[in-house]
Scaffold this motif. Structure first.
Motif, PDB file in Angstrom:
ATOM      1  N   GLY A  87       0.790  -1.223   0.000  1.00 20.00           N
ATOM      2  CA  GLY A  87       0.000   0.000   0.000  1.00 20.00           C
ATOM      3  C   GLY A  87       0.821   1.270   0.000  1.00 20.00           C
ATOM      4  N   ARG A  88       2.149   1.167  -0.170  1.00 21.79           N
ATOM      5  CA  ARG A  88       3.027   2.340  -0.202  1.00 21.79           C
ATOM      6  C   ARG A  88       3.764   2.349  -1.532  1.00 21.79           C
ATOM      7  NH1 ARG A  88       1.686   1.153   4.669  1.00 21.79           N
ATOM      8  NH2 ARG A  88       1.720   2.717   6.348  1.00 21.79           N
ATOM      9  N   ASN A  89       3.256   3.186  -2.432  1.00 21.89           N
ATOM     10  CA  ASN A  89       3.702   3.177  -3.824  1.00 21.89           C
ATOM     11  C   ASN A  89       4.547   4.408  -4.122  1.00 21.89           C
ATOM     12  OD1 ASN A  89       1.753   1.038  -3.933  1.00 21.89           O
ATOM     13  ND2 ASN A  89       0.174   2.557  -4.384  1.00 21.89           N
ATOM     14  N   ILE A  90       5.605   4.217  -4.894  1.00 22.12           N
ATOM     15  CA  ILE A  90       6.420   5.336  -5.366  1.00 22.12           C
ATOM     16  C   ILE A  90       5.978   5.682  -6.782  1.00 22.12           C
ATOM     17  CG2 ILE A  90       8.735   6.042  -6.050  1.00 22.12           C
ATOM     18  CD1 ILE A  90       9.834   4.474  -3.729  1.00 22.12           C
ATOM     19  N   VAL A  91       5.754   6.977  -7.020  1.00 22.56           N
ATOM     20  CA  VAL A  91       5.320   7.451  -8.332  1.00 22.56           C
ATOM     21  C   VAL A  91       6.291   8.536  -8.793  1.00 22.56           C
ATOM     22  CG1 VAL A  91       3.452   8.415  -9.702  1.00 22.56           C
ATOM     23  CG2 VAL A  91       2.921   6.975  -7.715  1.00 22.56           C
ATOM     24  N   LEU A  92       6.969   8.287  -9.907  1.00 24.70           N
ATOM     25  CA  LEU A  92       7.879   9.255 -10.518  1.00 24.70           C
ATOM     26  C   LEU A  92       7.306   9.685 -11.862  1.00 24.70           C
ATOM     27  CD1 LEU A  92      11.223   7.320  -9.879  1.00 24.70           C
ATOM     28  CD2 LEU A  92      10.157   9.049  -8.400  1.00 24.70           C
ATOM     29  N   SER A  93       7.385  10.979 -12.155  1.00 20.23           N
ATOM     30  CA  SER A  93       6.825  11.442 -13.422  1.00 20.23           C
ATOM     31  C   SER A  93       7.591  12.636 -13.941  1.00 20.23           C
ATOM     32  CB  SER A  93       5.345  11.819 -13.261  1.00 20.23           C
ATOM     33  OG  SER A  93       5.196  12.939 -12.422  1.00 20.23           O
ATOM     34  N   THR A  94       7.484  12.842 -15.254  1.00 19.08           N
ATOM     35  CA  THR A  94       8.050  14.005 -15.915  1.00 19.08           C
ATOM     36  C   THR A  94       7.121  14.403 -17.046  1.00 19.08           C
ATOM     37  OG1 THR A  94       9.995  14.900 -17.045  1.00 19.08           O
ATOM     38  CG2 THR A  94       9.442  12.616 -17.490  1.00 19.08           C
ATOM     39  N   SER A  95       7.090  15.696 -17.366  1.00 19.22           N
ATOM     40  CA  SER A  95       6.177  16.174 -18.399  1.00 19.22           C
ATOM     41  C   SER A  95       6.770  17.351 -19.138  1.00 19.22           C
ATOM     42  CB  SER A  95       4.826  16.573 -17.790  1.00 19.22           C
ATOM     43  OG  SER A  95       4.989  17.662 -16.893  1.00 19.22           O
ATOM     44  N   LEU A  96       6.314  17.518 -20.363  1.00 15.75           N
ATOM     45  CA  LEU A  96       6.688  18.657 -21.207  1.00 15.75           C
ATOM     46  C   LEU A  96       5.403  19.144 -21.860  1.00 15.75           C
ATOM     47  CD1 LEU A  96       8.980  20.387 -22.455  1.00 15.75           C
ATOM     48  CD2 LEU A  96       9.065  18.709 -24.320  1.00 15.75           C
ATOM     49  N   SER A  97       5.094  20.445 -21.684  1.00 22.20           N
ATOM     50  CA  SER A  97       3.803  20.938 -22.161  1.00 22.20           C
ATOM     51  C   SER A  97       3.922  22.312 -22.779  1.00 22.20           C
ATOM     52  CB  SER A  97       2.793  20.984 -21.007  1.00 22.20           C
ATOM     53  OG  SER A  97       3.211  21.894 -20.011  1.00 22.20           O
ATOM     54  N   ASN A  98       2.919  22.604 -23.617  1.00 19.21           N
ATOM     55  CA  ASN A  98       2.793  23.919 -24.246  1.00 19.21           C
ATOM     56  C   ASN A  98       1.318  24.314 -24.204  1.00 19.21           C
ATOM     57  OD1 ASN A  98       3.610  26.230 -26.017  1.00 19.21           O
ATOM     58  ND2 ASN A  98       2.183  25.193 -27.411  1.00 19.21           N
ATOM     59  N   GLU A  99       1.012  25.505 -23.680  1.00 15.35           N
ATOM     60  CA  GLU A  99      -0.354  26.012 -23.626  1.00 15.35           C
ATOM     61  C   GLU A  99      -0.407  27.390 -24.278  1.00 15.35           C
ATOM     62  OE1 GLU A  99      -2.761  25.250 -19.886  1.00 15.35           O
ATOM     63  OE2 GLU A  99      -0.714  24.999 -19.126  1.00 15.35           O
ATOM     64  N   GLU A 100      -1.441  27.593 -25.084  1.00 18.59           N
ATOM     65  CA  GLU A 100      -1.688  28.893 -25.709  1.00 18.59           C
ATOM     66  C   GLU A 100      -3.166  29.208 -25.532  1.00 18.59           C
ATOM     67  OE1 GLU A 100      -0.401  28.692 -29.726  1.00 18.59           O
ATOM     68  OE2 GLU A 100       1.683  28.249 -29.230  1.00 18.59           O
TER      69      GLU A 100
ATOM     70  N   LEU B 282       5.144   9.714  -2.803  1.00 17.98           N
ATOM     71  CA  LEU B 282       4.830   8.482  -2.104  1.00 17.98           C
ATOM     72  C   LEU B 282       3.317   8.443  -1.920  1.00 17.98           C
ATOM     73  CD1 LEU B 282       5.584   5.894  -0.567  1.00 17.98           C
ATOM     74  CD2 LEU B 282       5.803   7.296   1.504  1.00 17.98           C
ATOM     75  N   GLU B 283       2.694   7.432  -2.475  1.00 20.03           N
ATOM     76  CA  GLU B 283       1.240   7.261  -2.409  1.00 20.03           C
ATOM     77  C   GLU B 283       0.939   6.165  -1.389  1.00 20.03           C
ATOM     78  OE1 GLU B 283      -1.563   7.097  -6.081  1.00 20.03           O
ATOM     79  OE2 GLU B 283      -1.111   5.024  -5.524  1.00 20.03           O
ATOM     80  N   VAL B 284       0.137   6.502  -0.388  1.00 20.35           N
ATOM     81  CA  VAL B 284      -0.147   5.570   0.705  1.00 20.35           C
ATOM     82  C   VAL B 284      -1.638   5.251   0.706  1.00 20.35           C
ATOM     83  CG1 VAL B 284      -0.052   5.161   3.189  1.00 20.35           C
ATOM     84  CG2 VAL B 284       1.734   6.516   2.071  1.00 20.35           C
ATOM     85  N   SER B 285      -1.965   3.974   0.526  1.00 20.33           N
ATOM     86  CA  SER B 285      -3.353   3.524   0.575  1.00 20.33           C
ATOM     87  C   SER B 285      -3.624   2.956   1.963  1.00 20.33           C
ATOM     88  CB  SER B 285      -3.619   2.458  -0.498  1.00 20.33           C
ATOM     89  OG  SER B 285      -3.421   2.987  -1.793  1.00 20.33           O
TER      90      SER B 285
ATOM     91  N   GLY C 143       4.682  14.551  -1.791  1.00 18.98           N
ATOM     92  CA  GLY C 143       5.866  14.506  -2.636  1.00 18.98           C
ATOM     93  C   GLY C 143       6.403  15.892  -2.925  1.00 18.98           C
ATOM     94  N   ALA C 144       7.273  15.961  -3.949  1.00 15.66           N
ATOM     95  CA  ALA C 144       7.941  17.203  -4.331  1.00 15.66           C
ATOM     96  C   ALA C 144       7.871  17.373  -5.832  1.00 15.66           C
ATOM     97  CB  ALA C 144       9.392  17.197  -3.856  1.00 15.66           C
ATOM     98  N   THR C 145       7.857  18.633  -6.267  1.00 21.64           N
ATOM     99  CA  THR C 145       7.815  18.954  -7.695  1.00 21.64           C
ATOM    100  C   THR C 145       8.868  20.000  -8.015  1.00 21.64           C
ATOM    101  OG1 THR C 145       6.159  20.703  -7.376  1.00 21.64           O
ATOM    102  CG2 THR C 145       5.338  18.473  -7.820  1.00 21.64           C
ATOM    103  N   ALA C 146       9.325  20.009  -9.246  1.00 24.57           N
ATOM    104  CA  ALA C 146      10.254  21.028  -9.738  1.00 24.57           C
ATOM    105  C   ALA C 146       9.912  21.306 -11.194  1.00 24.57           C
ATOM    106  CB  ALA C 146      11.699  20.570  -9.601  1.00 24.57           C
ATOM    107  N   SER C 147       9.919  22.603 -11.584  1.00 20.86           N
ATOM    108  CA  SER C 147       9.508  22.969 -12.941  1.00 20.86           C
ATOM    109  C   SER C 147      10.374  24.096 -13.473  1.00 20.86           C
ATOM    110  CB  SER C 147       8.038  23.417 -12.964  1.00 20.86           C
ATOM    111  OG  SER C 147       7.185  22.413 -12.476  1.00 20.86           O
ATOM    112  N   LEU C 148      10.615  24.041 -14.778  1.00 21.89           N
ATOM    113  CA  LEU C 148      11.197  25.150 -15.533  1.00 21.89           C
ATOM    114  C   LEU C 148      10.103  25.696 -16.426  1.00 21.89           C
ATOM    115  CD1 LEU C 148      14.627  23.580 -16.577  1.00 21.89           C
ATOM    116  CD2 LEU C 148      14.180  25.142 -14.665  1.00 21.89           C
ATOM    117  N   ILE C 149       9.857  27.016 -16.345  1.00 24.96           N
ATOM    118  CA  ILE C 149       8.692  27.597 -17.006  1.00 24.96           C
ATOM    119  C   ILE C 149       9.105  28.829 -17.796  1.00 24.96           C
ATOM    120  CG2 ILE C 149       6.407  28.613 -16.647  1.00 24.96           C
ATOM    121  CD1 ILE C 149       6.403  27.179 -13.891  1.00 24.96           C
ATOM    122  N   HIS C 150       8.583  28.919 -19.013  1.00 26.69           N
ATOM    123  CA  HIS C 150       8.629  30.167 -19.774  1.00 26.69           C
ATOM    124  C   HIS C 150       7.194  30.543 -20.086  1.00 26.69           C
ATOM    125  CE1 HIS C 150       9.909  33.280 -22.571  1.00 26.69           C
ATOM    126  NE2 HIS C 150       8.960  32.828 -23.385  1.00 26.69           N
ATOM    127  N   GLU C 151       6.786  31.762 -19.724  1.00 29.04           N
ATOM    128  CA  GLU C 151       5.401  32.158 -19.954  1.00 29.04           C
ATOM    129  C   GLU C 151       5.314  33.635 -20.291  1.00 29.04           C
ATOM    130  OE1 GLU C 151       3.335  31.122 -16.402  1.00 29.04           O
ATOM    131  OE2 GLU C 151       3.966  32.901 -15.310  1.00 29.04           O
TER     132      GLU C 151
END
Length: 592
Positions: free
Chosen positions: A335-348, A363-366, A376-384
C-alpha cells in the motif's frame, strides 16, 4: 411429525422464496378457517404469491387452479415457520366455477434445541460454545427454514476461520414435535485437520519477480490457516493490474505435520499475466477548446516488480503535453507506492502562453480501499507570457493530497460521496521571487432518488485559495480559472473571473464552483441529464459568493466499458459580451 414430512417442508419452502411473478389473483379465493390472530402480512403474502390467472372455464380448470394455489400457499407457510398447516382446495360451482382455498396455518414452530455433533475429531469445548453463540439463531427463535439451513454455512465458516480449512457440515437432523410446535436440530460437523500454512508455491513461468510476489504475502509460513489470509493475498496480487487472474489456494494434500500435530498444506499461487504492452486512443471536442486527441502507451511489469511505465500524449487546440509516469507499487511495503513522473507541455490560451518542463516524485499511501493520501515534491522550468509580462521561472514545491472515496463506482457513481483535497507550498524563482501556498478541496455526492438507481441527483462543491503572493507574482497555472466543460458549463474556457485591461483572463487567487445534476437512465446504455453549474474567481484570497455566475443545460450519456460518453449543451445564465449563447462539450467520463 415425521422426519420425512419435515424434510419435505424444508425443501418445498424455498420455492416460496423465489420472486412472485405477479400480483394478487382474483381467480382464487383464500379463506381463513379459524379466527386465530395471525399476522396481517401473512395473508397479504399468500394472496400476492398467487399468479394471475383467467377465470376458469371448466370444472377441471378450476380444480387445477385450486391445487396449484394450495401448493404455493403451503410453501409460503412453511417458509414462515408454519409446518403443520391445514389447507383444503375446493371448487364452488354455480354461474362460474370458483376455486377456493381454506387455510388454517396452525401454530408457528419455534426452536426448542440446537446441538452440535462431530463426525470424527471434536472441537474444544470453548470453540463449540463460541461457535454456537455466534450463529444467527438460538433456542426460542421462530424456526425459519432459510435461517436454519444458513447455520450450516456459519458453522463451517467459523471453524474454517479457526484453522480447520476443510470443516463442513455433513448432516442436519431435524426432529419436530407437532403438539408442542417445536423443532430440535442437530448439526453434524466434519472438522478435518487443523491446518498450518506451508511454503508458497509460485508458477515457474511467471514474468514477475518471485521475491516481489512473496513480499506481498499477508502471512508468515507456519501460521494457522484462515480463509481471509488467502483471499487477502489474492486481492493484493489482483490490485497490481499485472495479472488477468490471480488465485491463491491450499494444496490438495498435506505436505507435512507441524510439531503441534497440525497438518501442513502449501499455498499454491496461480497467475495469468496480462498483455505487457497496451495502446489506447481517445478524443474530445468542445466549442470553447476545440478538438483534442490523446494517445496512451502502457508497459506493465516494466522491471518485473508489478510496476507500470505509462506515456501519455495529449494534443489539443489550446494545449499539447507529453507525460511519462513510472509507478512502483508496494515499493516501501504493501500500500506504499512510489510514483515518478516528468512532463513537457505547451499552452496557448486567451489568458497566457506557457511552456513548461516538470518532474515530480511522490509516495502514495493507501490506508484502505477508500482512503489514500499522497505527498511529494515537484520542480519545474517555465517560460510564460501574459498581461503581466514575459518571464522565465523556476518553481520548487511540496504537496500533500488526500482522497476519501465512499462512492459505489469509480467511473459512474450512483450513490455515496467523495472528498478530495490538496495543498502545495511553493517557491518561485526567476522573475519576481515569491513564496505562496495553493490549496483546494472538492466534495461530491450522489443520491439515488429511485431505488434502482434510474434517477440520481449528483452535486459538487469546489473551493480553492492561494495565500502569500499577489496575482502578478504567481505563475499562470498556479492561479485559478473557471469556465468550460470541466467546471462551469455554458461558458468558454477560462471565461469566468478577473480580466486585464485588454479583456484577457488573468485568473485569480480564490475559486468557488458548484454543480447540481439530475441523471436519468432511460435505457440500460443511455441516460439524459439536466444540470446547473456555478462558479466565481476572485482577486482576493477568499472566494466571493456575490460574483457567482451560473450556466445550465442538458446532456446525454452513453455507457461504455471505459465510462460514460458525455455530450452536454449549455448556455450562460449571466451572459456577458464575451460569452457565446451556447456551448457544446463532448468527452469521456461524467462531468464530476
Amino acid at each position: 411429525m415425521s422426519v420425512r414430512a419435515l424434510a419435505s417442508a424444508f425443501a418445498l419452502s424455498f420455492v416460496a422464496l423465489l420472486p412472485a411473478s405477479v400480483a394478487q389473483a382474483d381467480a382464487v379465493d383464500i379463506r381463513r378457517t379459524t379466527e386465530s390472530n395471525y399476522p396481517d402480512d401473512l395473508w397479504s403474502a399468500l394472496r400476492n404469491a398467487l399468479p394471475d390467472e383467467r377465470t376458469p372455464e371448466t370444472l377441471f380448470d378450476a380444480r387445477r387452479q385450486a391445487e396449484r394455489a394450495s401448493g404455493i400457499i403451503n410453501n409460503i407457510l412453511n417458509s414462515r415457520g408454519y409446518y403443520a398447516p391445514e389447507i383444503t382446495a375446493l371448487v364452488e360451482t354455480g354461474t362460474v366455477n370458483s376455486p377456493v382455498i381454506e387455510v388454517n396455518p396452525g401454530p408457528r414452530f419455534r426452536i426448542a434445541g440446537l446441538n452440535l455433533a462431530f463426525a470424527g475429531r471434536s472441537a474444544e469445548e470453548d470453540e463449540i460454545q463460541e461457535a454456537m453463540s455466534e450463529i444467527g439463531v438460538s433456542e426460542g427463535d421462530i424456526a425459519i427454514p432459510a435461517e436454519i439451513i444458513d447455520v450450516e454455512r456459519q458453522l463451517s465458516q467459523f471453524f474454517q476461520n479457526e484453522g480447520y480449512a476443510f470443516a463442513d457440515v455433513s448432516n442436519r437432523r431435524v426432529r419436530g414435535d407437532r403438539e408442542a410446535a417445536t423443532l430440535n436440530i442437530t448439526y453434524t460437523l466434519d472438522l478435518g485437520d487443523r491446518v498450518r500454512l506451508g511454503e508458497t508455491v509460485l508458477p515457474e513461468d511467471s514474468e514477475t519477480d518471485a521475491e516481489y510476489i512473496l513480499e506481498l504475502q499477508p502471512f508468515e509460513q507456519g501460521e494457522i490457516y484462515a480463509p481471509s489470509k488467502l483471499s487477502s493475498y489474492a486481492a493484493r496480487l489482483n490490485e497490481l493490474r499485472t495479472f488477468r487472474i490471480a488465485n491463491v489456494r491450499l494444496s490438495d494434500e498435506p505436505t507435512g505435520e507441524s510439531p503441534e500435530g497440525d497438518a501442513i498444506h502449501d499455498v499454491v499461487v496461480t497467475l495469468t499475466e496480462r498483455e505487457r504492452n497496451t495502446v489506447a486512443v481517445g478524443a474530445s471536442i468542445a466549442t470553447d477548446v476545440g478538438v483534442g486527441f490523446s494517445l496512451d502507451y502502457t508497459r506493465r511489469n516494466f522491471t518485473g516488480r508489478g510496476d507500470t511505465l505509462t506515456a501519455e500524449l495529449d494534443f489539443a487546440q489550446l494545449e499539447q503535453e507529453i507525460e511519462v509516469e513510472w509507478r512502483r507499487p508496494n515499493e516501501l511495503g504493501y500500500g506504499r507506492n512510489i510514483v515518478l513522473s516528468t512532463s513537457l507541455s505547451n499552452e496557448e490560451t486567451d489568458g497566457f502562453d506557457r511552456q513548461q518542463f516538470g518532474v515530480s516524485a511522490a509516495l502514495e499511501v493507501s490506508q484502505s480501499p477508500d482512503f489514500t493520501f499522497t505527498f511529494g515534491a515537484t520542480a519545474s522550468l517555465i517560460h510564460e507570457e501574459d498581461d503581466f509580462g514575459e518571464r522565465d521561472l523556476q518553481l520548487l514545491g511540496l504537496f500533500l493530497a488526500v482522497r476519501l472515496d465512499r462512492s459505489n463506482d469509480f467511473l459512474n457513481p450512483t450513490r455515496g460521496w467523495r472528498l478530495d483535497g490538496r495543498i502545495d507550498p511553493n517557491v518561485s524563482f526567476g522573475g519576481e521571487e515569491s513564496q505562496f501556498i495553493r490549496a483546494e478541496t472538492q466534495a461530491r455526492a450522489y443520491w439515488p432518488v429511485l431505488g434502482d438507481d434510474d434517477l440520481v441527483l449528483a452535486g459538487r462543491v469546489k473551493v480553492g485559495t492561494v495565500y502569500g503572493a499577489d496575482i502578478d507574482a504567481l505563475p499562470s497555472d498556479s492561479r485559478f480559472y473557471s469556465g468550460g466543460g470541466g467546471s462551469v458549463r455554458g461558458y468558454g474556457y477560462q471565461a469566468i473571473g478577473p480580466r486585464s485591461a485588454d479583456d484577457d483572463p488573468i485568473g485569480g487567487r480564490a475559486l468557488l464552483e458548484t454543480s447540481v445534476e439530475a441523471r436519468w437512465q432511460v435505457r440500460p446504455q443511455i441516460g439524459i441529464v439536466g444540470f446547473v453549474d456555478g462558479g466565481s474567481v476572485s482577486r482576493t484570497e477568499v472566494p466571493n459568493f456575490s460574483e457567482l455566475r451560473f450556466g445550465a443545460g442538458v446532456g446525454m450519456r452513453y455507457l461504455t466499458p471505459a465510462g460514460p460518453l458525455r455530450i452536454d449543451i449549455a448556455t450562460p445564465l449571466d451572459r456577458s459580451e464575451f460569452d457565446d449563447p451556447v456551448q457544446v462539450y463532448i468527452a469521456l467520463g461524467q462531468a464530476f
